[in-house]
Design an enzyme around this catalytic site. Sequence first.
Site, mmCIF file in Angstrom:
data_model
loop_
_atom_site.group_PDB
_atom_site.id
_atom_site.type_symbol
_atom_site.label_atom_id
_atom_site.label_comp_id
_atom_site.label_asym_id
_atom_site.label_seq_id
_atom_site.Cartn_x
_atom_site.Cartn_y
_atom_site.Cartn_z
ATOM 1 N N GLU A 154 31.022 27.112 43.733
ATOM 2 C CA GLU A 154 30.900 26.378 44.995
ATOM 3 C C GLU A 154 32.180 26.462 45.825
ATOM 4 O O GLU A 154 33.185 25.823 45.486
ATOM 5 C CB GLU A 154 30.587 24.900 44.703
ATOM 6 C CG GLU A 154 30.481 24.057 45.971
ATOM 7 C CD GLU A 154 30.112 22.612 45.704
ATOM 8 O OE1 GLU A 154 30.418 22.116 44.595
ATOM 9 O OE2 GLU A 154 29.531 21.986 46.594
ATOM 10 N N GLU A 248 23.319 15.964 47.549
ATOM 11 C CA GLU A 248 24.649 15.503 47.137
ATOM 12 C C GLU A 248 25.262 14.850 48.362
ATOM 13 O O GLU A 248 25.833 15.515 49.234
ATOM 14 C CB GLU A 248 25.524 16.661 46.641
ATOM 15 C CG GLU A 248 26.850 16.136 46.087
ATOM 16 C CD GLU A 248 27.868 17.245 45.858
ATOM 17 O OE1 GLU A 248 28.195 17.503 44.692
ATOM 18 O OE2 GLU A 248 28.327 17.848 46.843
HETATM 19 C C1 LER Z 1 32.939 18.486 45.931
HETATM 20 O O1 LER Z 1 33.299 18.234 47.235
HETATM 21 C C2 LER Z 1 31.558 18.964 45.853
HETATM 22 O O2 LER Z 1 30.934 19.302 46.816
HETATM 23 C C3 LER Z 1 30.966 19.046 44.529
HETATM 24 O O3 LER Z 1 29.691 19.548 44.580
HETATM 25 C C4 LER Z 1 31.852 19.905 43.659
HETATM 26 O O4 LER Z 1 32.217 19.440 42.494
HETATM 27 MN MN MN Z 2 28.876 20.019 46.742
#
Ligand code: LER
Ligand code: MN
Length: 271
Positions: A154, A248
């Site tokens: 990521e 998220e």
């Molecule tokens: C952190 O900013 C994030 O986006 C998570 O998915 C990564 O650990």
């Molecule tokens: Mn993330």
Amino acid sequence: MIKSAVTISLVKEAEGGPFVFWHDLAAGCVKAAKLGYDAVEVFAPNADAIPVADLKALTAECGLKVAAVGTGGGWVIHKWHLCQPDAASRDNAKNFIRSIINAGAQLGAPAIIGSMQGRFEGEVSKEQALCWLREALDELGEHAKLVGVPLIYEPLNRYESNLLNRADETVAFLGTLDTDNVVILADLFHMNIEEANIAEGLSTYGSHIGHVHFVDSNRRPAGCGHMDYTPIAAALKTIGYDKYASAEAFPWPNSDAAAKATIGAFNQHLA
Ligand code: LER
Ligand code: MN
């Protein structure tokens, strides 16, 4: 077809962070299933805190899959990452990630390397850090292949990492890896900060994308900021993206409302 997922964090030290449900896998799974999500994404403090057998039973009972497992606990709790100057810390980071890869694989879920990638600073040059990141992704990517899952990398925004922030530089870096088992997580929050145009960034990633963090510009749930999802959805469709769009986001204004808002936006734009 793109599938929906929602995050559940079990990490006390990450409280205040961008995860929708917190501290209770069973409650999170029941709520996710009720709202019509396809899967959950689990962020655990360590591999032993992922109750593989129980979670298998729980998700089967709820008709859910496990979309992915996070590795950021190694950074949040221990301050380990893959670009630290001392080899022992880098080894701790790799061992931590490997153990999460193994736990996730038993659930059919790939592990995500986000904050565990770290950054370059002090005595460590950018070249050296990228070299360590490359070695780690090659090693862990091949390990993930052995246990039957991809490894998800990521790119983060500039305030969280100074290694790779944009799609163009990330795709160029991917081309230098020996392993073919590393895919990209396109987190729309990070891309909103770094890309001139998010849809174009997604097209640049193209078939490299293996996971999406579906969130709004301000890291609130999708639909609660100023992200324009129409070109984003069109870009994902054009590249044939068919994996997870995972919520998220901050549990804003609360977990239940955040989960509900995200599945509404998912159904409107991505389903
Ligand atoms: C952190 O900013 C994030 O986006 C998570 O998915 C990564 O650990
Ligand atoms: Mn993330």
